[in-house]
Design an enzyme around this catalytic site. Sequence first.
Site, mmCIF file in Angstrom:
data_model
loop_
_atom_site.group_PDB
_atom_site.id
_atom_site.type_symbol
_atom_site.label_atom_id
_atom_site.label_comp_id
_atom_site.label_asym_id
_atom_site.label_seq_id
_atom_site.Cartn_x
_atom_site.Cartn_y
_atom_site.Cartn_z
ATOM 1 N N MET A 106 1.010 -1.546 0.243
ATOM 2 C CA MET A 106 -0.666 -0.521 -0.049
ATOM 3 C C MET A 106 1.015 1.584 -0.653
ATOM 4 O O MET A 106 1.492 1.740 1.202
ATOM 5 C CB MET A 106 -1.395 0.002 1.049
ATOM 6 C CG MET A 106 -1.965 -1.616 1.238
ATOM 7 S SD MET A 106 -3.164 -1.392 2.834
ATOM 8 C CE MET A 106 -1.540 -1.514 4.074
ATOM 9 N N GLY A 194 2.029 3.747 4.133
ATOM 10 C CA GLY A 194 2.223 2.949 3.324
ATOM 11 C C GLY A 194 3.248 2.030 4.794
ATOM 12 O O GLY A 194 3.341 2.055 5.256
ATOM 13 N N SER A 195 2.440 0.357 3.692
ATOM 14 C CA SER A 195 2.972 -0.779 4.624
ATOM 15 C C SER A 195 2.344 -1.627 3.465
ATOM 16 O O SER A 195 2.207 -1.179 2.303
ATOM 17 C CB SER A 195 1.964 -0.494 5.896
ATOM 18 O OG SER A 195 0.676 -0.005 4.967
ATOM 19 N N ARG A 196 2.378 -2.846 4.264
ATOM 20 C CA ARG A 196 2.358 -3.665 3.099
ATOM 21 C C ARG A 196 1.223 -4.600 3.934
ATOM 22 O O ARG A 196 1.031 -5.032 5.629
ATOM 23 C CB ARG A 196 3.785 -4.339 3.377
ATOM 24 C CG ARG A 196 3.656 -6.253 1.959
ATOM 25 C CD ARG A 196 4.995 -6.450 1.632
ATOM 26 N NE ARG A 196 5.309 -7.605 2.597
ATOM 27 C CZ ARG A 196 5.626 -7.749 2.764
ATOM 28 N NH1 ARG A 196 7.706 -6.737 2.650
ATOM 29 N NH2 ARG A 196 6.555 -9.159 3.644
#
Length: 226
Positions: A106, A194-196
């Site tokens: 993301m 921002g990440s996953r």
Amino acid sequence: MIIIIHREGIPFLIYAFVIMLLVIFISIFLFSKSINLFISIFFIVLYVFFIFFFRNPKINFYDNTSYNENKEKEIVSPADGKIVDIKKIFENEFIRKDCICISIFMSPFNVHVNRFPISGKIIYVKYHPGKYIIAWFQKASLNNERTTTVIETKKKQKILFRQIAGFLARRISIYAKKGSLVRKGEEFGFIKFGSRVDVYLPLKSTILIKKGEKVIGGKTKISIIP
């Protein structure tokens, strides 16, 4: 168009507004009109971005209101973003066997609401403190701040998914509670900036997406489990 703000963003937006307004007010007395105008425009653009980031748009979530065995086996994406990896990997925290791992990245421009990829009972939830390596990298799943959640389906299949904080992310919110019965598409968390999210599936699962594809949380079908 009305923008719906996620609950995670309301306190942040209030604090940011007060701080920005204060800085703009002070700059009136310290700088020239041109510099003050630049500062004002910069903060306005930045604040619009914050509003955009915390948006929580209404979408037509995957329909699971009635029981259907085929639909029960379909896994939907837990997040908006881009598929950055699909690979076989040994999951050593809970499932402890080889799985297919689908990684969804993301960016700061994606909706950051996380949604349950399948219906069932939550049998495991754990938060892990950690580092803030760029979420795109695979090692982030082992070293970064993260959460792990496992859902057991009606067919006793165990589906594990993991929120992973990225380089900019400094807070993971998770709403999943062990023992709760949940439905596909419902919110289970939020990660800032921002990440996953990784999803671990049985090896015999049918993968419906490919690396590089963009997906929508709670809507895009990514797999069918056996």
